[in-house]
Design an enzyme around this catalytic site. Structure first.
Site, PDB file in Angstrom:
ATOM      1  N   ASP A 211      -5.705   1.420   0.808  1.00 47.52           N
ATOM      2  CA  ASP A 211      -4.577   0.489   0.873  1.00 47.52           C
ATOM      3  C   ASP A 211      -3.990   0.449   2.270  1.00 47.52           C
ATOM      4  O   ASP A 211      -4.227   1.331   3.090  1.00 47.52           O
ATOM      5  CB  ASP A 211      -3.452   0.987  -0.048  1.00 47.52           C
ATOM      6  CG  ASP A 211      -3.741   0.676  -1.494  1.00 47.52           C
ATOM      7  OD1 ASP A 211      -4.549  -0.209  -1.742  1.00 47.52           O
ATOM      8  OD2 ASP A 211      -3.136   1.330  -2.356  1.00 47.52           O
TER       9      ASP A 211
ATOM     10  N   LYS B  83      -3.105  -5.545   1.990  1.00 50.30           N
ATOM     11  CA  LYS B  83      -2.795  -6.966   2.208  1.00 50.30           C
ATOM     12  C   LYS B  83      -3.690  -7.524   3.301  1.00 50.30           C
ATOM     13  O   LYS B  83      -3.978  -6.861   4.292  1.00 50.30           O
ATOM     14  CB  LYS B  83      -1.331  -7.116   2.583  1.00 50.30           C
ATOM     15  CG  LYS B  83      -0.464  -6.957   1.361  1.00 50.30           C
ATOM     16  CD  LYS B  83       0.926  -7.485   1.533  1.00 50.30           C
ATOM     17  CE  LYS B  83       1.675  -7.340   0.235  1.00 50.30           C
ATOM     18  NZ  LYS B  83       2.997  -6.787   0.381  1.00 50.30           N
TER      19      LYS B  83
ATOM     20  N   MET C  43      10.038  -0.471  -2.468  1.00 55.97           N
ATOM     21  CA  MET C  43       9.732  -1.909  -2.393  1.00 55.97           C
ATOM     22  C   MET C  43      10.987  -2.750  -2.581  1.00 55.97           C
ATOM     23  O   MET C  43      10.944  -3.802  -3.216  1.00 55.97           O
ATOM     24  CB  MET C  43       8.671  -2.287  -3.447  1.00 55.97           C
ATOM     25  CG  MET C  43       7.336  -1.642  -3.195  1.00 55.97           C
ATOM     26  SD  MET C  43       6.131  -1.996  -4.474  1.00 55.97           S
ATOM     27  CE  MET C  43       6.575  -0.808  -5.716  1.00 55.97           C
TER      28      MET C  43
END
Ligand code: SAH
Length: 258
Positions: free
Chosen positions: A35, A57, A170
């Site tokens: 990740d 991402k 987050m």
């Protein structure tokens, strides 16, 4: 024969906070699926022949759908590869590790979990914030500021009534809203608060204040994700409990981990 998948926690960022077992797995790895939050220095511990698959991402900021990540792990294992699935912090703390393990179980693929130091506890410690303290927090609550699409929004007022430390992951894009909801729910405006970006890393940043002003202070200091939001008395301990880490690079421990 099917391969096996290791769901490995990479810790909050400082590579020397990897567990011995995690480092062993990375150094033996044939394929690593990793990740965005895993530091480059940790990835460099992989052998040169190891296939590296980035499922963080994309450069256009679009996350890879979780189903595609699950499929990737399943396909690799069905092809007979042993796979290290490397995730920031602990794989089962908001890391979707549970979903990945379920997907593997559905295909009868063997897996093992190697827990990691979660940013929610160990990351805060590195920023001089103990998640509990007998003077001000006898419980802690780790909450996500970002729910799966279609889920009901969190009722922040219920968290206002809890006396323990609130750690929000987050949550940076929602910090103003979260703090406002907590105050509307009865959290005293003087409650200490902090935000910690890149906990445990060389570039760690900590900003402190109260639930009433932390959103603005974080904005002024340009604190963005990845960051932790901490609400509760322990946030004020940062001033006295900050420390310098002995080392933050595996190379500095060369004699021990060679
Ligand atoms: N499994 C991870 C959390 C994954 S969710 C863990 O146990 O730590 C990702 C969120 O974790 C980020 O948006 C941020 O809120 C937090 N996070 C992870 N690493 C961090 C770090 N080093 N510093 C600050 N926040 C971090």
């Amino acid at each position: 024969m099917k391969g096996k998948v290791w769901l490995v926690g990479a810790g909050p960022g400082d590579p020397t906070l990897l567990t011995v077992k995690a480092l062993y797995c990375i150094r033996q790895a044939e394929v690593i699926v990793y990740d965005r939050l895993v530091s480059d220095e940790i990835l460099q511990e992989a052998p040169s022949h190891c296939k590296m698959v980035n499922v963080g991402k994309l450069p256009n900021y679009h996350p890879i759908p979780q189903d595609d990540i699950n499929d990737c792990l399943i396909q690799l294992a069905l092809q007979g590869h042993n796979v290290v699935r490397l995730k920031g912090g602990d794989p089962y703390v908001f890391g979707r590790g549970g979903e990945e393990a379920e997907a593997l179980a559905a295909f009868d693929i063997e897996f093992e979990v190697i827990p990691g130091i979660s940013s929610a506890i160990g990351g805060l410690a590195c920023a001089g914030i103990p998640v509990t303290h007998r003077d001000c927090a006898s419980s802690f609550h780790v909450v996500t500021g970002h729910l799966k699409q279609g889920k009901d929004p969190l009722d922040w007022s219920q968290f206002s009534r809890l006396g323990g430390t609130l750690v929000i992951l987050m949550g940076m894009s929602q910090i103003k809203h979260i703090c406002q909801q907590l105050m509307d729910g009865g959290k005293p405006v003087s409650t200490p608060a902090a935000v910690v970006r890149y906990a445990s890393r060389d570039n760690q940043q900590v900003v402190t204040g109260t639930v009433a002003n932390i959103a603005q202070r974080a904005e002024e200091a340009q604190i963005k994700s990845p960051a932790l939001i901490v609400i509760g008395g322990v946030a004020a301990k940062h001033t006295t409990l900050s420390f310098q880490a002995t080392c933050r690079h595996i190379s500095e421990l060369a004699e021990f981990v060679a």
